[in-house]
Every structure is written in C-alpha cells, then in structure tokens.
Design a protein around this motif. Structure first.
Motif, PDB file in Angstrom:
ATOM      1  N   THR A   9       0.836  -1.205   0.000  1.00  0.00           N
ATOM      2  CA  THR A   9       0.000   0.000   0.000  1.00  0.00           C
ATOM      3  C   THR A   9       0.868   1.252   0.000  1.00  0.00           C
ATOM      4  O   THR A   9       0.612   2.206  -0.743  1.00  0.00           O
ATOM      5  N   ASP A  10       1.887   1.269   0.846  1.00  0.00           N
ATOM      6  CA  ASP A  10       2.788   2.422   0.928  1.00  0.00           C
ATOM      7  C   ASP A  10       3.450   2.713  -0.410  1.00  0.00           C
ATOM      8  O   ASP A  10       3.619   3.875  -0.798  1.00  0.00           O
ATOM      9  N   MET A  11       3.861   1.663  -1.110  1.00  0.00           N
ATOM     10  CA  MET A  11       4.668   1.828  -2.319  1.00  0.00           C
ATOM     11  C   MET A  11       3.841   1.867  -3.594  1.00  0.00           C
ATOM     12  O   MET A  11       4.399   1.903  -4.697  1.00  0.00           O
ATOM     13  N   LYS A  16       3.639   2.185  -9.440  1.00  0.00           N
ATOM     14  CA  LYS A  16       2.827   2.434 -10.632  1.00  0.00           C
ATOM     15  C   LYS A  16       3.408   3.522 -11.524  1.00  0.00           C
ATOM     16  O   LYS A  16       3.379   3.411 -12.756  1.00  0.00           O
ATOM     17  N   LEU A  17       3.958   4.572 -10.917  1.00  0.00           N
ATOM     18  CA  LEU A  17       4.303   5.760 -11.694  1.00  0.00           C
ATOM     19  C   LEU A  17       5.799   5.989 -11.903  1.00  0.00           C
ATOM     20  O   LEU A  17       6.176   6.673 -12.842  1.00  0.00           O
ATOM     21  N   SER A  27      14.778  -1.592  -1.293  1.00  0.00           N
ATOM     22  CA  SER A  27      15.347  -2.148  -0.067  1.00  0.00           C
ATOM     23  C   SER A  27      14.687  -1.570   1.175  1.00  0.00           C
ATOM     24  O   SER A  27      14.445  -2.280   2.155  1.00  0.00           O
ATOM     25  N   PHE A  28      14.407  -0.268   1.126  1.00  0.00           N
ATOM     26  CA  PHE A  28      13.818   0.419   2.272  1.00  0.00           C
ATOM     27  C   PHE A  28      12.355   0.718   1.943  1.00  0.00           C
ATOM     28  O   PHE A  28      12.008   1.819   1.508  1.00  0.00           O
ATOM     29  N   ARG A  29      11.517  -0.294   2.165  1.00  0.00           N
ATOM     30  CA  ARG A  29      10.145  -0.254   1.661  1.00  0.00           C
ATOM     31  C   ARG A  29       9.210   0.452   2.649  1.00  0.00           C
ATOM     32  O   ARG A  29       8.384  -0.170   3.321  1.00  0.00           O
TER      33      ARG A  29
END
Length: 441
Positions: A9-11, A16-17, A27-29
């Motif tokens: 959800t965060d990423m 997408k863009l 790495s730092f999700r």
C-alpha cells in the motif's frame, strides 16, 4: 493488515508511476516524511537510525539547525537561487571561507571550478581538463573503482553491471589492479610503474591516473599510504596528472577533510561533491592546480553550476572545520565503530570474513554475499538503515552522519549485532522444507 500488505500500500504510487530504475526504495520499503541528524521517520511515525547518510551526502546529518537557519534567512531575503556561473554574494562567501578554512591551513593551492551539481559532473570535468592539459587521451583507473554513471566517469568505473547500463562500448581508459587486489604481499603499484616504463607494454601514456583512496562502492577497499605515494611518484615521473575522486570520501568521511591528507598526497585535481553541499543540496567542486586551469570561458558548463542555496549551506557547514574539535570527535567515534565491528567479526566467524574501511565508512565482509543483504534487511526491520557494497554486494556498509551522537551510534551498532545474532540463529535452525526432507530420508 500484514507487513507485506502495508508495504504494498505504501509503495503503490511509486510502483505504478516511477521508472523501474528506482533502487533504494526497493530495499527500504516505506515512505519517509521527516528527518533530524541521524534519525528518519516514516509516514507511520516509525523511527529509523540512519547508517546510510544519503550515500555520503549527509555527513553533517539531516536538517542541521544552523545550516537550516541560514537557508531560511537567505530564502526570506530574496537571495538569488539560480545564477549559472554569474558572480553572487553567496558564491563569494563560499569561495573565501573554503580558501581560509580548508585550503590555506592545509597548504593547498587550487582554483575552484563549479562543474555542475553532482559527483559525476566533477569527474567528467576532471577527465576533460587532464586530457586538455596533457594532450593525451588515455586514463588509468583501477579495479572495483566507481566514479559515476555518465559516459566518461562510467568508462573509469569497474563494476560490470553498471558499465552495462551504458548500452555502448566504453573506452579511453586502462584498468590496473588496486592496492591489495592480489593480496597484501603484492604491491600493484610496481606493475603500474613497470608497464609505464616499458615502451612495449601496449599501454598508452595516460593523461591522468584517477583513484579513490577508499573504494566505497567497490567494497571498502582501503589503499595504504605507501601505495598511494608510490602511485603519485609514478605520475610525477611520467608527467601524468593525479586525480583523487573524493566525492564520497571527502568532507570528513575518512576522518580528515580530504581523504588523502594522511598519505601526504598533493593531487593535481580533486573531485568533491555529496557532502560539500552541507545539507544534502546538489553541489560539486573540481579543484585544479592553477597551472592546469587552462579552460577557455564556457568550455565546460552547466545550467545548475550556480546553485546558490548549495553555496549558502556549504559555507555554513564549513564551521565544523574551523577548529580541530569536529575532526577529533570523528576520530573518537570511528574507534567505537571499528572496535564494534572487530568484535562482531570475532563473535560470528561463520558469517563474517573480515572487517574493512576507515573512519566513518567501515563494514563487514561476509563469506556468503547474500548474508550481507540479509543483515541489512534484518537491520531495517529493526529500525536501522544500512546498505551493501562490493562487486558481489558482499559487504554490509556502515556510514552514519559524522554528527551522530555516540549514544545513538551505539544503539545502531546494537541493532547490527542483533541482526547478526538472528542471522546466525536462522542458519543453525533447519528450514521447514529441509527438515521434512531430512525426516523422509
């Protein structure tokens, strides 16, 4: 919601863009929102200790109060932000302070060039002026070097994966083995000297030799002072310019402002970027001995070579170097890092092969490269940001801000130790599929 679902959800927007070329966010999700000195916080208000420091662009930490105050004052007074290479008050202040605080006390005489805002810009300009000054084209560089991602600097970069991104042959360079490439007993500078002395070696007399005193991306390979001085003597013998790439190692990362000070070098050209901007702002310098500053006006330029916000931040950041207290604090905390890593290597010999590095850029070399990434992932899950380096990503690298409080530094090192403990425990415990296979056998 599970951790993986939260990460997805965060990423979502970035996945997408944003281009597939994005790297560190894989790495730092998480999505970061604020930072202060050696701490970062994400949108969930989770706090992380930063042992990454913008890949060395944040030696003075995130959002230094004094630098921020100067930037805000400059902005609110309608200070000039963009000026190409026009003369501005902000640039003048930086040049004078850099001369008085950094160059003069070290007995260094350089003209300061502003080539553009990034590290690869300064390297490109250094290669160009060396070729122009000598009339020669070849450049000697070294195994596992990293100098940038544009065509000229990439040609001097050793990493096969990064070189492959060029999409075309890269030339104009000859690679030589870095110090220690064949082991501690082999002095590779003797090979360089022999090849340059021999007219039958097939090595074109180069315009320059370019090197890092510590190879950051290359795996924290540390050149000895004697090797560096030997390379400099070879350069002087053959009329070759010596370029030191201090983009990541400069501004105190190895302990002294320039990484070559301990070796007593006098490079003809020095490349600076990353932390010279003081606040993480884009800025780069190419320092050129006056006799080689033979540019014609505009022969190398760039729209953003006059980043006045960078000048303001850089000028204020130089206050750290006005006396010896800051350097002494770096040296003191470097010992804390080094002692901790040596202890980790002794306590986890099945995982860790050796320690490497110097000052505030040290790391653990793993027997199995994948364990370096596993440690970094485990550390991140426990609130610590660190990355890998080396040709096989076999090194877990620690490079905190130089301004980190010693108590926070020790907290971060404790997280590293916790990660090593967890990693060793996971290796000692058979995985479920392996356990089933053993039982069936």
């Amino acid at each position: 919601m599970s951790t993986k679902q939260a990460e997805a959800t965060d990423m979502q927007v970035f996945n997408k863009l944003e281009s597939e070329v994005r790297s560190y966010c894989r790495s730092f999700r998480t999505v970061f929102k604020k930072a202060s000195n050696a701490f970062m916080w994400d949108v969930h208000d989770r706090r992380y200790i930063d042992f990454f420091a913008g890949a060395g662009a944040l030696n003075y930490g995130h959002n230094d109060d004094s630098i921020r105050k100067k930037l805000v004052e400059y902005l609110m007074s309608d200070g000039v932000a963009h000026s190409l290479d026009m003369a501005t008050e902000a640039k003048e202040s930086f040049l004078v302070k850099f001369q008085n605080v950094i160059l003069k006390p070290r007995g260094l005489d350089y003209k300061v060039m502003f080539p553009g805002p990034t590290g690869t810009n300064t390297v490109e300009s250094a290669l160009k002026i060396a070729r122009k000054a000598t009339g020669r084209t070849n450049v000697i560089c070294f195994t596992n070097a990293f100098h940038g991602m544009t065509q000229g600097s990439l040609a001097a970069t050793g990493n096969r994966f990064k070189r492959g991104g060029a999409g075309q042959p890269l030339g104009g360079t000859t690679f030589m083995p870095y110090d220690g490439y064949f082991g501690e007993e082999q002095d590779t500078s003797l090979m360089l000297g022999k090849l340059l002395d021999d007219p039958g070696s097939g090595i074109d007399l180069p315009a320059a030799v370019i090197l890092e005193t510590v190879q950051g991306e290359g795996g924290l390979n540390l050149a000895s002072p004697s090797w560096l001085r030997s390379v400099e003597r070879i350069c002087r013998k053959h009329g070759i310019l010596l370029i030191v790439d201090d983009v990541q190692m400069g501004c105190g990362r190895t302990g002294s402002f320039f990484s070559f000070e301990d070796a007593g070098l006098s490079p003809d050209i020095v490349c600076l970027s990353k932390s010279i901007g003081g606040y993480g702002l884009p800025l780069a310098l190419t320092l050129i001995k006056p006799e080689y500053d033979i540019w014609r006006p505009g022969e190398h330029n760039g729209t953003f070579r006059g980043n006045n916000l960078g000048f303001v931040a850089a000028t204020e950041a130089l206050r750290f170097w006005e006396n010896g207290q800051f350097q002494a604090s770096i040296e003191r905390k470097s010992v804390v890092i080094g002692n901790a890593l040596k202890r980790f290597a002794a306590n986890y010999p099945e995982l860790v092969k050796e320690t490497r590095g110097k000052g505030f850029i040290q790391g653990l070399v793993f027997h199995k490269p994948e364990h370096a990434a596993s440690l970094c992932a485990e550390a991140f899950s426990n609130g610590l940001i660190m990355e890998t380096s080396g040709p096989f990503d076999e090194v877990a690298k620690l490079m905190p801000p130089l301004t980190i409080e010693e108590s926070v530094l020790r907290q971060g090192l404790a997280i590293v130790e916790q990660g090593l403990d967890r990693l060793q425990a996971s290796l000692a415990t058979p995985s479920e599929p392996a356990l089933k296979q053993e039982m069936n056998a």
